[in-house]
Design an enzyme around this catalytic site. Structure first.
Site, PDB file in Angstrom:
ATOM      1  CG  ASP A  19      -2.011  -1.020   1.118  1.00 31.46           C
ATOM      2  OD1 ASP A  19      -1.858  -2.022   0.317  1.00 31.46           O
ATOM      3  OD2 ASP A  19      -3.044  -1.366   1.891  1.00 31.46           O
ATOM      4  CE  LYS A 105      -4.135  -4.229   1.011  1.00 32.86           C
ATOM      5  NZ  LYS A 105      -4.687  -3.095   1.964  1.00 32.86           N
ATOM      6  CB  CYS A 144      -2.053  -2.366   5.214  1.00 35.53           C
ATOM      7  SG  CYS A 144      -3.703  -2.217   5.166  1.00 35.53           S
TER       8      CYS A 144
HETATM    9  C1  VGL Z   1      -4.827   0.982   5.553  1.00 35.81           C
HETATM   10  C2  VGL Z   1      -6.388   1.898   6.941  1.00 35.81           C
HETATM   11  C3  VGL Z   1      -7.308   1.823   5.950  1.00 35.81           C
HETATM   12  C4  VGL Z   1      -3.349   0.599   5.263  1.00 35.81           C
HETATM   13  C5  VGL Z   1      -5.752   0.867   4.656  1.00 35.81           C
HETATM   14  O1  VGL Z   1      -2.842   0.262   4.152  1.00 35.81           O
HETATM   15  O2  VGL Z   1      -2.544   0.455   6.434  1.00 35.81           O
HETATM   16  N1  VGL Z   1      -4.906   1.793   6.818  1.00 35.81           N
HETATM   17  N2  VGL Z   1      -7.017   1.141   4.750  1.00 35.81           N
END
Ligand code: VGL
Ligand code: ZN
Length: 198
Positions: A19, A105, A144
């Site tokens: 991410d 995802k 994540c």
């Molecule tokens: C994430 C909060 C909401 C992350 C993703 O990638 O850590 N955190 N969605």
């Protein structure tokens, strides 16, 4: 540099950048304070794995516009990483090779996925390509990255968390530290080249 960190990466290893998207970087919708620092280290790991012709995987949060994790839909987070927006794009510092594998995802409106394994074909892809050791970096340590590293251990992978290429949201001040403890307890190796120090 940590002398134990492998200069020659194990044969069966791959890099998994979690991410590393604009919305999680300073200026983004859900910015991680130390995100840029992690991003530059991720870039160096990416270059290092690419130079050794190792497989590279990038996960991305890839939400529909009305995703249930968003505040307006009653969720906990501001709208972030909406499909085909600038905020959902990978950090521009990354030189993403043509053959890198992208894992999306959190793509359905009513499901979330912190882990890159959740609802994706990542495990199947890694098994087909006989990858046993994952080097994990990216954002965020306490969401994540944590969920991905713990799932990877449960699925039987060796996991190295690249400590200099992650950063935490820290809703509570020590969330990042606690996540590292949990990952360590689950058998993750917490290691890194510590580029800043060489
Ligand atoms: C994430 C909060 C909401 C992350 C993703 O990638 O850590 N955190 N969605
Ligand atoms: Zn999300």
């Amino acid at each position: 540099m940590d002398p134990a960190f492998p200069k020659n990466l194990p044969q069966d290893s791959a890099l998994l950048i979690v991410d590393l998207q604009n919305d999680f970087l300073p200026g983004g919708a859900l910015a991680v304070a130390d995100g840029n620092h992690a991003a530059f280290a991720c870039r160096r790991y990416l270059d290092m794995f690419a130079a050794q012709a190792k497989p590279i995987y990038l996960s991305r949060d890839w939400h529909p516009p009305l995703h249930y994790s968003f505040v307006k839909q009653g969720g906990a987070w501001p709208a972030h990483c909406v499909v085909d927006t600038q905020g959902a794009c990978f950090a521009s510092v990354l030189n993403i090779p043509q053959n890198a594998v992208i894992i999306s995802k959190g793509t359905s409106e009513n499901k979330d996925a912190y882990s890159a394994f959740n609802g994706t074909d990542l495990d199947a892809r890694l098994k087909t390509t006989k990858i046993h050791h994952l080097f994990v970096c990216g954002l965020a340590t306490d969401y994540c990255v944590r969920a991905t590293a713990l799932d990877a251990r449960h699925l039987g992978y060796e996991v190295t968390v690249l400590r200099d290429a992650i950063a935490a949201v820290n809703v509570n001040v020590d969330d990042g530290e606690r996540a590292l403890q949990e990952m360590r307890q689950a058998g993750c190796i917490i290691d890194g080249f510590d580029f800043e120090r060489i």
